[in-house]
Design a protein around this motif. Structure first.
Motif, mmCIF file in Angstrom:
data_model
loop_
_atom_site.group_PDB
_atom_site.id
_atom_site.type_symbol
_atom_site.label_atom_id
_atom_site.label_comp_id
_atom_site.label_asym_id
_atom_site.label_seq_id
_atom_site.Cartn_x
_atom_site.Cartn_y
_atom_site.Cartn_z
ATOM 1 N N SER A 1 54.446 -4.521 31.895
ATOM 2 C CA SER A 1 54.969 -5.163 30.684
ATOM 3 C C SER A 1 55.048 -4.191 29.520
ATOM 4 O O SER A 1 55.966 -4.258 28.697
ATOM 5 N N LEU A 2 54.107 -3.259 29.449
ATOM 6 C CA LEU A 2 54.114 -2.259 28.382
ATOM 7 C C LEU A 2 55.167 -1.191 28.642
ATOM 8 O O LEU A 2 55.868 -0.745 27.723
ATOM 9 N N THR B 1 58.009 -1.389 30.256
ATOM 10 C CA THR B 1 59.388 -1.849 30.101
ATOM 11 C C THR B 1 59.767 -2.140 28.655
ATOM 12 O O THR B 1 60.933 -2.409 28.359
ATOM 13 N N LYS B 2 58.809 -2.098 27.739
ATOM 14 C CA LYS B 2 59.092 -2.419 26.341
ATOM 15 C C LYS B 2 59.208 -1.199 25.440
ATOM 16 O O LYS B 2 60.015 -1.178 24.506
#
Length: 279
Positions: A100-101, A103-104
């Motif tokens: 999640s980190l 891809t952001k």
């Protein structure tokens, strides 16, 4: 060099990730950090009962320390192995766990596996500190003289674990079977390392068999090709025997650490650009 500069600029992120993992590891537990001692102590009790009381696998007394306590001898090899296996598992899952980190926002992805190793290293420092207290209680204060070298080889082992962990982290992104395979391989690897039995047992059997397939290569030669054989030997020499480690073992540790770290770093930097797409 640019990548190294980017990594240096991300040191604050590395520190924050490591502190986050350390603080959250035993959050809302009664015993807190003491839980990190439960696994090695329970393993020590089981292995001592099976290998010492039942199978009578008795190592030689420490030379020149004179220590002759199987449980302490066992811990001097078990704690480095516990750190190594834990660091591999944590760093292997760090990229998938941090999807999640990743891809952001952009940051050097290598920060994630390194922070996992540092978190395990923090626990290892605590465990080794307890072991030093035990060694002082049962064998005097001689081990204090060797603590600087112990710290050096703790860093060397951490470098080796980081290098292997970087390779496994990439492999786990492409093939999720990696985590299941590695858990099995770590169990086999542990029993192929002289942690719960002295290497003299393997040497005796190797002498009986002689050269393999008509060559000069013996079982002991193959056995000593295991990197963790040398790391465990060095830590036992320093902490249990309380003497200088065998130079061959020390050089082997440094060589394996350099090869693993450079190889892992090169592989990771080549593959990390596509991590956000694959995850």
């Amino acid at each position: 060099m640019q990548y190294l500069r980017d990594l240096a600029s991300a040191r604050e992120l590395l520190a924050n990730l490591t502190l986050r993992d350390i603080r959250g590891q035993y959050k809302r537990t009664i015993l807190g950090r003491l839980w990190s001692l439960v696994s090695p102590l329970s393993s020590m009790l089981v292995y001592s009962f099976v290998f010492y009381f039942l199978l009578r696998a008795e190592p030689d007394p420490g030379d020149p320390s004179g220590l002759h306590i199987f449980a302490v001898w066992l811990l001097c090899g078990l704690l480095p192995w516990s750190f190594f296996s834990g660091a591999l598992s944590a760093s292997m899952n760090s990229i998938v766990g941090g999807a999640s980190l990743i891809t952001k926002v952009y940051f050097p992805r290598v920060v994630l596996p390194i922070s996992s190793v540092l978190t395990m290293g923090y626990n290892w420092l605590f465990e080794m500190g307890v072991l030093v207290i035990v060694l002082c209680a049962v064998g005097g204060w001689g081990v204090i003289l060797w603590l600087p070298l112990v710290a050096v080889f703790m860093v060397v082992l951490a470098a080796f674990a980081t290098g292997v962990g970087l390779i496994l982290a990439i492999a786990n992104v492409y093939f999720r079977d990696t985590q299941h395979l590695v858990s099995i391989l770590l169990q086999i690897w542990m029993y192929l390392t002289p942690i719960i039995y002295p290497p003299s047992l393997v040497e005796v059997q190797s002498d009986k068999l002689g050269g393999l397939l008509g060559t000069d290569i013996t079982v002991m030669n193959i056995y000593e090709s295991n990197p963790m054989f040398h790391f465990v030997s060095v830590f036992r020499n320093l902490m249990y025997d309380q003497r200088w480690p065998d130079p061959a073992d020390a050089l082997a540790c440094v060589a394996w650490a350099l090869v693993a770290l450079v190889g892992g770093f090169l592989m990771f930097t080549r593959k990390e650009k596509r991590l956000a797409e694959i995850l």
